[in-house]
Design a protein around this motif. Structure first.
Motif, short mmCIF file in Angstrom:
data_model
loop_
_atom_site.label_atom_id
_atom_site.label_comp_id
_atom_site.label_asym_id
_atom_site.label_seq_id
_atom_site.Cartn_x
_atom_site.Cartn_y
_atom_site.Cartn_z
N UNK A 153 -13.34 -39.69 10.40
CA UNK A 153 -12.45 -40.11 9.34
C UNK A 153 -11.43 -41.15 9.77
N UNK A 154 -11.42 -41.50 11.07
CA UNK A 154 -10.43 -42.43 11.60
C UNK A 154 -11.07 -43.62 12.31
N UNK A 155 -12.30 -43.94 11.97
CA UNK A 155 -12.95 -45.10 12.58
C UNK A 155 -12.33 -46.38 12.03
N UNK A 156 -12.61 -47.50 12.69
CA UNK A 156 -12.04 -48.78 12.26
C UNK A 156 -12.37 -49.08 10.80
N UNK A 157 -13.61 -48.75 10.40
CA UNK A 157 -14.03 -49.04 9.03
C UNK A 157 -13.16 -48.30 8.01
N UNK A 158 -12.67 -47.12 8.38
CA UNK A 158 -11.83 -46.34 7.47
C UNK A 158 -10.36 -46.75 7.53
N UNK A 159 -9.98 -47.48 8.59
CA UNK A 159 -8.57 -47.74 8.86
C UNK A 159 -8.16 -49.17 8.54
N UNK A 160 -9.04 -49.95 7.95
CA UNK A 160 -8.75 -51.37 7.76
C UNK A 160 -8.22 -51.69 6.36
N UNK A 161 -7.75 -50.67 5.66
CA UNK A 161 -7.21 -50.91 4.32
C UNK A 161 -6.02 -51.87 4.39
N UNK A 162 -5.21 -51.74 5.44
CA UNK A 162 -4.06 -52.62 5.60
C UNK A 162 -4.38 -53.93 6.26
N UNK A 163 -5.66 -54.15 6.57
CA UNK A 163 -6.08 -55.39 7.21
C UNK A 163 -6.37 -55.19 8.68
N UNK A 164 -7.27 -56.02 9.20
CA UNK A 164 -7.67 -55.89 10.60
C UNK A 164 -6.54 -56.25 11.55
N UNK A 165 -5.67 -57.17 11.14
CA UNK A 165 -4.56 -57.57 12.02
C UNK A 165 -3.59 -56.41 12.21
N UNK A 166 -3.26 -55.73 11.12
CA UNK A 166 -2.35 -54.59 11.20
C UNK A 166 -2.94 -53.48 12.06
N UNK A 167 -4.24 -53.24 11.91
CA UNK A 167 -4.91 -52.22 12.72
C UNK A 167 -4.84 -52.59 14.19
N UNK A 168 -5.20 -53.82 14.53
CA UNK A 168 -5.19 -54.26 15.92
C UNK A 168 -3.79 -54.20 16.53
N UNK A 169 -2.78 -54.53 15.72
CA UNK A 169 -1.40 -54.50 16.21
C UNK A 169 -0.98 -53.08 16.58
N UNK A 170 -1.26 -52.13 15.72
CA UNK A 170 -0.90 -50.74 16.00
C UNK A 170 -1.69 -50.20 17.18
N UNK A 171 -2.96 -50.55 17.26
CA UNK A 171 -3.76 -50.12 18.40
C UNK A 171 -3.15 -50.64 19.70
N UNK A 172 -2.78 -51.92 19.70
CA UNK A 172 -2.22 -52.53 20.90
C UNK A 172 -0.92 -51.89 21.32
N UNK A 173 -0.04 -51.61 20.36
CA UNK A 173 1.25 -50.99 20.67
C UNK A 173 1.04 -49.62 21.30
N UNK A 174 0.19 -48.83 20.73
CA UNK A 174 -0.05 -47.49 21.25
C UNK A 174 -0.68 -47.53 22.64
N UNK A 175 -1.66 -48.41 22.83
CA UNK A 175 -2.33 -48.49 24.13
C UNK A 175 -1.38 -48.98 25.21
N UNK A 176 -0.46 -49.83 24.85
CA UNK A 176 0.48 -50.37 25.85
C UNK A 176 1.37 -49.30 26.44
N UNK A 177 1.49 -48.16 25.76
CA UNK A 177 2.35 -47.07 26.23
C UNK A 177 1.58 -46.02 27.02
#
Length: 236
Positions: A153-177
């Motif tokens: 239920x949390x794959x990229x295809x399900x999480x791109x409602x806000x756009x791919x850029x927003x998804x990638x940004x949140x992924x990057x922030x979390x991974x950086x920590x």
């Protein structure tokens, strides 16, 4: 007694059509690994397909791809349709596998009847360069299945409602920590990312998104919780 040499096996040109015979055991599973949804004829098959859908090493899977016509040493003819043919990523170096999905209790009760079918399937698969495997309910219905259902239920295809850029940004922030070699829990990661409970709640799906895609690793044989240990893979 049947021997491998006495079994003559051929494949039917027509697959057996999968029908919706019983509403509570039949249906279709949505898939990203085929152009159409995949039909199933039992709850156990549905569970197995969910595991295949979650497995990043699986490229495609095809329910009931062929019907085998075979004749034993006594001249008796039979037909058998294995459940699923699975193809894996070339990088894995694995041969395709034809799977038969059966409850363990059914295998025990009906083994004498089922064994000749499985021997015929094994012979046909070897000739095609495939492997043949029997997978049981005890192999399928595990904590991994529950986690797979949750994470799908949390794959990229399900999480791109806000756009791919927003998804990638949140992924990057979390991974950086999450430094390489360090272990954190989802709760610790959220607390380090956001200050308020509301902001943390908004980020929870993105944590599970990273786990779903293997960018954060967890022990998927154990129930996933906010206290589960997460680690960044060496390659990610």
């Amino acid at each position: 007694m049947l021997t491998r040499a006495s079994i003559q096996v051929s494949a039917s040109l027509h697959r057996r059509k999968i029908g919706l015979r019983y509403a509570y055991t039949s249906g279709k599973v949505a898939t990203s690994k085929a152009t159409t949804s995949r039909p199933f004829e039992s709850g156990l098959e549905r569970d197995f397909y969910q595991l295949l859908e979650f497995d990043a090493d699986v490229v495609t899977y095809e329910p009931q791809p062929v019907t085998l016509n075979w004749r034993d040493g006594a001249g008796r003819s039979s037909r058998y349709t294995p459940d699923t043919l699975v193809h894996f990523s070339p990088a894995m170096g694995r041969r395709p596998v034809m799977y038969e999905v059966k409850p363990q209790a059914v295998l025990r009760a009906d083994w004498l009847e089922l064994r000749p079918r499985f021997k015929a399937a094994l012979k046909w698969c070897r000739a095609k360069g495939y492997d043949f495997r029997i997978v049981r309910d005890v192999d399928i219905q595990t904590p991994l299945l529950r986690n797979a259902r949750f994470l799908l239920g949390f794959t990229d295809a399900r999480m791109q409602i806000g756009g791919t850029t927003a998804l990638a940004t949140r992924q990057g922030v979390l991974l950086s920590l999450v430094p390489a070699g360090k272990t954190v829990t989802p709760r610790q990661l959220l607390e380090a990312t956001a200050g308020t409970a509301a902001e943390q709640a908004e980020l929870i799906p993105f944590v599970w998104n990273l786990v779903a895609h293997g960018r954060l690793m967890a022990d998927l044989e154990q129930p996933l919780t906010m206290a589960s240990s997460l680690q960044r893979p060496a390659h990610g």
